[in-house]
Write an enzyme that holds these catalytic residues in place. Sequence first.
Site, short mmCIF file in Angstrom:
data_model
loop_
_atom_site.label_atom_id
_atom_site.label_comp_id
_atom_site.label_asym_id
_atom_site.label_seq_id
_atom_site.Cartn_x
_atom_site.Cartn_y
_atom_site.Cartn_z
N HIS A 40 0.80 -1.13 0.06
CA HIS A 40 0.10 -0.12 -0.11
C HIS A 40 0.96 1.38 0.04
O HIS A 40 2.21 1.33 0.26
CB HIS A 40 -0.92 0.09 1.24
CG HIS A 40 -0.35 0.18 2.54
ND1 HIS A 40 -0.14 -1.09 3.41
CD2 HIS A 40 0.34 0.94 3.18
CE1 HIS A 40 0.46 -0.64 4.54
NE2 HIS A 40 0.74 0.86 4.44
P1 TYD Z 1 -2.29 -4.17 7.93
O1 TYD Z 1 -2.73 -2.80 7.16
O2 TYD Z 1 -2.91 -5.07 7.05
O3 TYD Z 1 -0.86 -4.18 8.02
P2 TYD Z 1 0.26 -3.90 6.96
O4 TYD Z 1 -0.30 -3.38 5.48
O5 TYD Z 1 1.08 -2.92 7.30
O6 TYD Z 1 1.12 -5.36 6.52
O7 TYD Z 1 -2.61 -4.14 9.12
C1 TYD Z 1 -3.03 -5.35 9.79
C2 TYD Z 1 -4.25 -5.10 10.98
O8 TYD Z 1 -3.89 -4.21 11.85
C3 TYD Z 1 -5.50 -4.47 10.18
O9 TYD Z 1 -6.70 -5.17 10.78
C4 TYD Z 1 -5.46 -3.05 10.76
C5 TYD Z 1 -4.83 -3.05 12.03
N1 TYD Z 1 -3.90 -1.83 12.25
C6 TYD Z 1 -4.46 -1.00 13.47
O10 TYD Z 1 -5.51 -1.25 13.99
N2 TYD Z 1 -3.79 0.13 13.59
C7 TYD Z 1 -2.59 0.51 12.94
O11 TYD Z 1 -1.82 1.11 13.15
C8 TYD Z 1 -2.05 -0.48 11.99
C9 TYD Z 1 -0.76 -0.21 10.94
C10 TYD Z 1 -2.70 -1.56 11.63
#
Ligand code: TYD
Length: 133
Positions: free
Chosen positions: A49
């Site tokens: 992303h």
């Molecule tokens: P995700 O965005 O899939 O992680 P990445 O793309 O960085 O690998 O996030 C995983 C989960 O964590 C998703 O359910 C959203 C949650 N999350 C939060 O609640 N707060 C945050 O600050 C972040 C980064 C993720």
Amino acid sequence: MQIIKYSFEIHGDERGQLVALEEFKDVPFDIKRVYYMYDTVEGVTRGYHAHRALEQILICVHGSCKIRLNDGSETQIVVLDKPNEGLYISNAVWREMFDFSSDAVLMVLASELYDESDYIRNYEQFLKYVKGE
Ligand code: TYD
């Protein structure tokens, strides 16, 4: 694409090492959120992303991992394997995190609170965004 890496000061002594990070001093923004990833399953790539406004600093405080950055015109891969080294990622940069060692702890300092509407999760949409379409 310019890769900005910070080398944070280590306050080491005979007891061990300590790194301190202060907003606007060691980090170029107001730190509104901190999160970290660990126990990442072998072979997994995370991220996929970009953000509209969010700025971040990634620090692999233990172990190692790699970050693939793409600004819409070029891709670069950065290795993070030092607990006092931070990779700055501006907004409008597509990122993927991969090659996590089994002991990796990837900590992220973020300039904004979590906001799903700030995410661009579709690569084609990201390319349009950076071209201003
Ligand atoms: P995700 O965005 O899939 O992680 P990445 O793309 O960085 O690998 O996030 C995983 C989960 O964590 C998703 O359910 C959203 C949650 N999350 C939060 O609640 N707060 C945050 O600050 C972040 C980064 C993720």
